[in-house]
Design a protein around this motif. Structure first.
Motif, short mmCIF file in Angstrom:
data_model
loop_
_atom_site.label_atom_id
_atom_site.label_comp_id
_atom_site.label_asym_id
_atom_site.label_seq_id
_atom_site.Cartn_x
_atom_site.Cartn_y
_atom_site.Cartn_z
N ALA A 175 0.99 -1.35 -0.14
CA ALA A 175 -0.14 0.07 -0.01
C ALA A 175 0.77 1.37 0.02
CB ALA A 175 -0.94 0.09 1.36
N ALA A 176 1.99 1.13 0.42
CA ALA A 176 2.96 2.46 0.45
C ALA A 176 4.46 1.66 0.76
CB ALA A 176 2.65 3.14 1.90
N MET A 177 5.33 2.53 0.29
CA MET A 177 6.64 2.44 0.38
C MET A 177 7.45 3.68 0.47
SD MET A 177 8.17 -1.22 -1.84
CE MET A 177 7.46 -0.85 -3.25
N GLU A 178 8.01 4.09 1.29
CA GLU A 178 8.60 5.26 1.61
C GLU A 178 10.39 5.29 2.15
OE1 GLU A 178 6.88 8.41 1.31
OE2 GLU A 178 5.20 7.20 0.39
N MET A 179 10.96 5.79 1.56
CA MET A 179 12.34 5.92 1.98
C MET A 179 12.92 7.25 2.27
SD MET A 179 15.60 4.41 -0.65
CE MET A 179 14.93 2.99 -0.65
N MET A 180 13.81 7.15 2.98
CA MET A 180 14.65 8.27 3.64
C MET A 180 15.89 8.02 3.82
SD MET A 180 11.93 9.95 6.63
CE MET A 180 11.70 8.22 7.67
N ASP A 181 16.98 9.10 3.36
CA ASP A 181 18.45 8.64 3.67
C ASP A 181 18.92 8.95 5.40
OD1 ASP A 181 18.65 11.50 3.65
OD2 ASP A 181 19.29 11.65 1.58
N GLN A 182 20.06 8.82 5.22
CA GLN A 182 20.36 8.80 6.81
C GLN A 182 20.23 10.32 7.18
OE1 GLN A 182 24.87 8.53 7.71
NE2 GLN A 182 24.04 6.70 8.90
N GLY A 183 20.42 11.30 6.26
CA GLY A 183 20.51 12.61 6.78
C GLY A 183 18.98 12.94 7.45
N ILE A 184 18.18 12.74 6.68
CA ILE A 184 16.74 13.13 6.98
C ILE A 184 16.29 12.23 8.36
CG2 ILE A 184 15.75 11.64 5.18
CD1 ILE A 184 14.32 15.11 6.72
N THR A 185 16.93 10.94 8.20
CA THR A 185 16.51 10.02 9.38
C THR A 185 16.94 10.27 10.50
OG1 THR A 185 16.33 7.97 7.61
CG2 THR A 185 16.70 7.43 10.06
N ARG A 186 17.97 10.83 10.50
CA ARG A 186 18.44 11.26 11.95
C ARG A 186 17.81 12.49 12.58
NH1 ARG A 186 25.14 10.69 11.14
NH2 ARG A 186 25.22 8.50 11.64
N ALA A 187 17.47 13.41 11.48
CA ALA A 187 16.71 14.61 11.82
C ALA A 187 15.38 14.19 12.26
CB ALA A 187 16.64 15.58 10.53
N GLY B 91 9.14 18.98 8.32
CA GLY B 91 9.44 19.91 9.52
C GLY B 91 10.45 19.45 10.12
N ALA B 92 11.18 18.35 10.16
CA ALA B 92 12.21 17.88 10.88
C ALA B 92 13.76 18.59 10.23
CB ALA B 92 12.63 16.41 11.03
N VAL B 93 13.60 19.03 9.17
CA VAL B 93 14.88 19.54 8.58
C VAL B 93 15.14 20.73 9.15
CG1 VAL B 93 14.46 18.10 6.24
CG2 VAL B 93 13.48 20.77 6.53
N ALA B 94 14.29 21.42 9.62
CA ALA B 94 14.70 22.67 10.11
C ALA B 94 15.85 22.34 11.31
CB ALA B 94 13.34 23.45 10.81
N ARG B 95 15.89 21.34 11.74
CA ARG B 95 17.17 20.88 12.90
C ARG B 95 18.54 21.06 12.17
NH1 ARG B 95 14.27 18.87 17.28
NH2 ARG B 95 16.56 18.40 18.10
N ILE B 96 18.31 21.09 10.80
CA ILE B 96 19.76 20.80 9.93
C ILE B 96 19.97 22.48 9.51
CG2 ILE B 96 20.81 19.90 8.13
CD1 ILE B 96 18.92 17.64 8.27
N LYS B 97 18.86 22.95 8.59
CA LYS B 97 19.17 24.34 7.94
C LYS B 97 17.61 24.96 8.08
CE LYS B 97 23.28 24.38 6.00
NZ LYS B 97 24.13 25.52 6.06
N GLU C 29 28.46 22.10 -3.08
CA GLU C 29 28.53 22.30 -1.93
C GLU C 29 27.28 22.72 -0.87
OE1 GLU C 29 31.87 25.12 -1.97
OE2 GLU C 29 33.10 23.56 -1.80
N VAL C 30 26.47 21.89 -1.30
CA VAL C 30 25.06 22.13 -0.65
C VAL C 30 24.67 20.81 0.12
CG1 VAL C 30 24.20 23.95 -1.86
CG2 VAL C 30 23.69 21.65 -2.68
N THR C 31 23.52 20.94 0.87
CA THR C 31 23.28 19.77 1.78
C THR C 31 22.16 19.18 1.18
OG1 THR C 31 24.28 20.39 4.05
CG2 THR C 31 22.49 19.06 3.93
N ILE C 32 22.07 18.03 0.68
CA ILE C 32 20.72 17.75 0.17
C ILE C 32 20.22 16.27 0.93
CG2 ILE C 32 19.42 16.52 -1.81
CD1 ILE C 32 21.54 18.04 -3.57
N VAL C 33 19.38 16.03 1.46
CA VAL C 33 18.50 15.03 1.99
C VAL C 33 17.30 14.65 1.22
CG1 VAL C 33 19.26 15.70 4.42
CG2 VAL C 33 16.89 16.25 3.60
N ASN C 34 17.23 13.22 1.19
CA ASN C 34 16.27 12.69 0.36
C ASN C 34 14.94 12.00 1.26
OD1 ASN C 34 17.26 12.69 -2.68
ND2 ASN C 34 18.87 12.05 -1.29
N VAL C 35 13.91 12.25 0.88
CA VAL C 35 12.68 11.36 1.49
C VAL C 35 11.64 11.34 0.34
CG1 VAL C 35 11.82 13.76 2.29
CG2 VAL C 35 10.80 11.32 3.00
#
Length: 280
Positions: A56-68, A136-142, A172-178
């Motif tokens: 019904a759903a498959m959602e992925m997040m990389d390490q950067g967003i997972t930690r945030a 919303g969690a990415v505000a913890r990074i930038k 030289e930018v931070t990119i997180v994937n969700v």
């Protein structure tokens, strides 16, 4: 008959709505999987679909967003994993165990390093709370982010994510994937602080290269968010000049005075009167 004009600026009149009622799933299982890297998780998605399993759903997040997310929500995500995959399956009671076992085997074959199955509805809700609060969690990074929602073939997920990582390093930018892994709908979040000089320019360059990489992989510009003004300049990447002009002529039939969101979606200059003169 034979074409539909989209919602960004065109009024439609609904004369009839047909609905189909579907039975509420008798049972739902939610799985959380961790992998050493994004490529392992992306391959798992492709292998699950190739095996004939349609969650019904498959959602992925990389390490950067997972930690945030974990710091923000405390939902039990493995912060040491290179990527996490959240999968939900549903169906008739007492039939999902076999499907879950098949998914877990596929994940293990792709080097899964973490497995968790929600034991009750509260735990399911907590796992999904993490995903739903990712932006919303990415505000913890930038403090700011720039987002695109290109869609690519599922089989190209790993390759395109590698390209996004290279673009991140180049500019030289931070990119997180969700993203919605099940349908290849990416949501790379380019994180920045617009108060720092030159940051926004770098972010926009990186965003453009991400779009180009997705289109080159057989993808398209948007899966959910639309074209509007921002992606209008990229329309020629996926449509020929003749096609774009045909779209404009169709739009002029329904919106001859261009009152409805003028200047959006189609990167074609000239008003409807001009197009009528050219075609007449």
């Amino acid at each position: 008959r034979g074409f539909v004009v989209g919602s960004e600026g065109t009024v439609g009149i609904v004369t009839k709505i047909l609905v189909r009622l579907t039975r509420k799933p008798e049972e739902i299982q939610t799985l959380l999987l961790g992998f050493p890297g994004v490529r392992d998780g992306a391959q798992t998605v492709s292998d699950i679909v190739a095996a004939g399993i349609l969650p019904a759903a498959m959602e992925m997040m990389d390490q950067g967003i997972t930690r945030a997310v974990e710091e923000f929500v405390h939902c039990g995500y493995p912060v040491d994993a290179g990527a996490v995959l959240l999968i939900e399956i549903d169906g008739i009671a007492n039939t999902l165990e076999g499907t879950a076992k098949r998914i877990l085997k596929i994940a293990r074959d792709n080097r899964a390093c973490f497995e968790k199955t929600a034991t009750d509805t509260d735990e399911q809700a907590l796992l999904w709370k993490g995903r739903k609060n990712a932006f919303g969690a990415v505000a913890r990074i930038k403090p700011h982010y720039y987002l695109h929602d290109c869609v690519i073939p599922r089989t190209r997920l790993a390759d395109v994510l590698d390209e996004i990582a290279a673009i991140s390093e180049k500019h030289e930018v931070t990119i997180v994937n969700v993203f919605h892994a099940g349908d290849g709908n990416l949501h790379p979040l380019i994180l920045f602080d617009r108060n720092q000089s030159g940051e926004q320019e770098k972010v926009e360059l990186a965003g453009g290269e991400i779009i180009e990489a997705c289109v080159a992989a057989g993808g398209t510009l948007s899966g959910e968010h639309g074209i509007g003004l921002e992606k209008m300049r990229y329309m020629p990447l996926v449509f020929t000049s003749d096609t774009l002009h045909t779209m404009q002529r169709i739009k002029c039939v329904f919106n001859p005075e261009q009152r409805l969101n003028p200047g959006k979606v189609l990167p074609v200059r000239g008003g409807c009167a001009e197009f009528r003169q050219k075609t007449s």
